[in-house]
Each structure stands twice: as structure tokens, then as C-alpha cells.
Scaffold this motif. Structure first.
Motif, PDB file in Angstrom:
ATOM      1  N   ALA A  17      42.054  39.126  40.862  1.00 12.79           N
ATOM      2  CA  ALA A  17      42.490  38.324  42.007  1.00 12.79           C
ATOM      3  C   ALA A  17      41.611  38.574  43.229  1.00 12.79           C
ATOM      4  N   ARG A  18      40.980  39.737  43.301  1.00 15.43           N
ATOM      5  CA  ARG A  18      40.115  40.060  44.446  1.00 15.43           C
ATOM      6  C   ARG A  18      38.685  39.567  44.252  1.00 15.43           C
ATOM      7  N   ALA A  19      38.380  38.972  43.118  1.00 17.98           N
ATOM      8  CA  ALA A  19      37.006  38.579  42.817  1.00 17.98           C
ATOM      9  C   ALA A  19      36.831  37.071  42.987  1.00 17.98           C
ATOM     10  N   GLY A  26      44.063  21.331  37.034  1.00 16.43           N
ATOM     11  CA  GLY A  26      45.038  21.810  36.066  1.00 16.43           C
ATOM     12  C   GLY A  26      45.439  23.262  36.193  1.00 16.43           C
ATOM     13  N   PHE A  27      44.603  24.106  36.798  1.00 17.95           N
ATOM     14  CA  PHE A  27      44.893  25.534  36.887  1.00 17.95           C
ATOM     15  C   PHE A  27      43.916  26.175  37.857  1.00 17.95           C
ATOM     16  N   LEU A  28      44.124  27.458  38.116  1.00 18.74           N
ATOM     17  CA  LEU A  28      43.213  28.254  38.928  1.00 18.74           C
ATOM     18  C   LEU A  28      42.584  29.290  38.013  1.00 18.74           C
ATOM     19  N   LEU A  29      41.271  29.460  38.104  1.00 21.36           N
ATOM     20  CA  LEU A  29      40.569  30.469  37.323  1.00 21.36           C
ATOM     21  C   LEU A  29      40.098  31.566  38.263  1.00 21.36           C
ATOM     22  N   GLN A  30      40.440  32.810  37.932  1.00 18.88           N
ATOM     23  CA  GLN A  30      39.924  33.974  38.648  1.00 18.88           C
ATOM     24  C   GLN A  30      39.060  34.743  37.666  1.00 18.88           C
ATOM     25  N   ALA A  31      37.947  35.281  38.142  1.00 16.95           N
ATOM     26  CA  ALA A  31      37.045  35.996  37.239  1.00 16.95           C
ATOM     27  C   ALA A  31      36.328  37.107  37.987  1.00 16.95           C
ATOM     28  N   ARG A  32      36.035  38.166  37.246  1.00 16.99           N
ATOM     29  CA  ARG A  32      35.251  39.254  37.823  1.00 16.99           C
ATOM     30  C   ARG A  32      34.425  39.921  36.736  1.00 16.99           C
ATOM     31  N   LYS A  33      33.262  40.386  37.128  1.00 14.37           N
ATOM     32  CA  LYS A  33      32.407  41.143  36.220  1.00 14.37           C
ATOM     33  C   LYS A  33      32.836  42.601  36.281  1.00 14.37           C
ATOM     34  N   ARG A  34      33.099  43.178  35.101  1.00 16.53           N
ATOM     35  CA  ARG A  34      33.517  44.575  35.058  1.00 16.53           C
ATOM     36  C   ARG A  34      32.333  45.497  35.312  1.00 16.53           C
ATOM     37  N   ARG A  35      32.636  46.674  35.869  1.00 14.93           N
ATOM     38  CA  ARG A  35      31.615  47.694  36.063  1.00 14.93           C
ATOM     39  C   ARG A  35      31.239  48.280  34.704  1.00 14.93           C
ATOM     40  N   PRO A  36      30.046  48.829  34.571  1.00 19.18           N
ATOM     41  CA  PRO A  36      29.620  49.391  33.280  1.00 19.18           C
ATOM     42  C   PRO A  36      30.508  50.540  32.790  1.00 19.18           C
ATOM     43  N   ASP A  37      31.140  51.259  33.708  1.00 20.25           N
ATOM     44  CA  ASP A  37      31.971  52.401  33.300  1.00 20.25           C
ATOM     45  C   ASP A  37      33.391  51.981  32.899  1.00 20.25           C
ATOM     46  N   ALA A  44      34.905  39.759  26.316  1.00 25.07           N
ATOM     47  CA  ALA A  44      35.459  39.087  27.490  1.00 25.07           C
ATOM     48  C   ALA A  44      36.968  39.252  27.403  1.00 25.07           C
ATOM     49  N   ARG A  45      37.591  39.617  28.509  1.00 27.51           N
ATOM     50  CA  ARG A  45      39.043  39.785  28.510  1.00 27.51           C
ATOM     51  C   ARG A  45      39.667  38.637  29.292  1.00 27.51           C
ATOM     52  N   VAL A  46      40.849  38.210  28.857  1.00 26.91           N
ATOM     53  CA  VAL A  46      41.492  37.063  29.485  1.00 26.91           C
ATOM     54  C   VAL A  46      42.987  37.327  29.623  1.00 26.91           C
ATOM     55  N   GLY A  47      43.544  36.850  30.737  1.00 28.07           N
ATOM     56  CA  GLY A  47      44.977  36.945  30.987  1.00 28.07           C
ATOM     57  C   GLY A  47      45.494  35.607  31.494  1.00 28.07           C
ATOM     58  N   TYR A  48      46.790  35.414  31.371  1.00 21.80           N
ATOM     59  CA  TYR A  48      47.423  34.147  31.744  1.00 21.80           C
ATOM     60  C   TYR A  48      48.655  34.452  32.564  1.00 21.80           C
ATOM     61  N   THR A  49      48.919  33.606  33.550  1.00 21.15           N
ATOM     62  CA  THR A  49      50.127  33.780  34.331  1.00 21.15           C
ATOM     63  C   THR A  49      50.595  32.438  34.874  1.00 21.15           C
ATOM     64  N   TYR A  85      38.812  37.317  32.904  1.00 20.99           N
ATOM     65  CA  TYR A  85      39.221  35.987  33.359  1.00 20.99           C
ATOM     66  C   TYR A  85      40.741  35.931  33.414  1.00 20.99           C
ATOM     67  N   VAL A  86      41.284  35.298  34.467  1.00 17.51           N
ATOM     68  CA  VAL A  86      42.720  35.066  34.569  1.00 17.51           C
ATOM     69  C   VAL A  86      42.915  33.584  34.845  1.00 17.51           C
ATOM     70  N   LEU A  87      43.714  32.933  33.992  1.00 16.84           N
ATOM     71  CA  LEU A  87      44.047  31.526  34.164  1.00 16.84           C
ATOM     72  C   LEU A  87      45.466  31.446  34.703  1.00 16.84           C
ATOM     73  N   ILE A  88      45.634  30.759  35.824  1.00 14.59           N
ATOM     74  CA  ILE A  88      46.922  30.663  36.503  1.00 14.59           C
ATOM     75  C   ILE A  88      47.380  29.209  36.466  1.00 14.59           C
ATOM     76  N   GLY A  89      48.557  28.981  35.896  1.00 14.65           N
ATOM     77  CA  GLY A  89      49.091  27.634  35.770  1.00 14.65           C
ATOM     78  C   GLY A  89      49.496  27.043  37.109  1.00 14.65           C
TER      79      GLY A  89
END
Length: 127
Positions: A17-19, A26-37, A44-49, A85-89
Motif C-alpha cells: 500500500a505504501r508503494a 474495475g479495481f486498484l492495483l498496488q505493487a512493490r518490488k521486494r528487497r533482495p533480503d 511474484a506474490r499476489v494478494g486480493y482484498t 501485487y495487491v488487487l483491490i476490488g
């Protein structure tokens, strides 16, 4: 093609949400690149809400099922490994919007998220 994994912890959703974000009809997409650690960078990880604004439990579950179907179809080809990635309805849109338009929405949102950041070129400093 990155493998898909799920986001499960609240902290992972809050970090996304901070990225970067890209809104569609149709929806809101939030995405962020993970740190190497952080967690496995080859997936790729994905969540839905969906909030209660989307509707009752039946409506929210239908919207989330559609978001999961979108992610399964588009993210393996257009997503990037090492990203969350987070997809928000959206109320009244995620469940009713025609599926082909939702596919186009997700592809366009991913293109905007992964586009290089634009810099504002203002040669003169503000007075």
C-alpha cells in the motif's frame, strides 16, 4: 514466467500500500518490488482484498474470485518475479465489469506500474 505465490500477512499488504499504485475502472492495483533480503525473489506474490463497500459476503467473494482469475491469467506473462501485487476490488465495478475489460485493465495497470519513472524537467528553480 514467474511463479505466483500468495500474500498472507497484513504487513505485506501494508508494504504494498505504501508503494506504487495504478487505478483502473474495475479495481486498484498496488505493487512493490521486494528487497533482495526479503522472501524468495524468483516468484511474484499476489494478494486480493475487497472492503465491505463492495457489498455483502457473497458480492465480496465473487469480486475476489474474479480478481484471482485475472491474476492467474495475466500475471504469469506480464508480472515480474520479485514483486508483490495487491488487487483491490471496487464497489459496483469488479463484479459487474465485463471480464475482457478487466483483463485489459490489469495489463494496462501493470504496464503503468513497470514503466520507468518520469522525471519532471524544470530547468529553472522555483522563485
Amino acid at each position: 514466467m514467474p511463479a505466483l505465490a500468495g500474500l498472507t500477512r497484513r504487513a505485506e499488504f501494508l508494504a504494498a500500500a505504501r508503494a506504487r499504485r495504478a487505478g483502473t475502472a474495475g479495481f486498484l492495483l498496488q505493487a512493490r518490488k521486494r528487497r533482495p533480503d526479503e522472501a524468495a525473489s524468483e516468484v511474484a506474490r499476489v494478494g486480493y482484498t475487497c472492503s465491505r463497500k463492495v457489498g455483502n459476503a457473497v458480492a465480496r467473494n465473487r469480486a475476489k474470485r474474479r480478481l484471482r482469475a485475472l491474476a492467474r491469467e495475466v500475471l504469469p506473462e506480464a508480472g515480474r518475479a520479485g514483486w508483490d501485487y495487491v488487487l483491490i476490488g471496487r464497489p459496483g465495478a469488479t463484479a459487474e465489469r465485463p471480464y475482457p475489460l478487466l483483463l485489459d485493465d490489469l495489463r494496462g495497470a501493470l504496464a503503468r506500474i513497470h514503466a520507468p519513472a518520469r522525471r519532471e524537467s524544470n530547468p529553472e528553480p522555483p522563485a
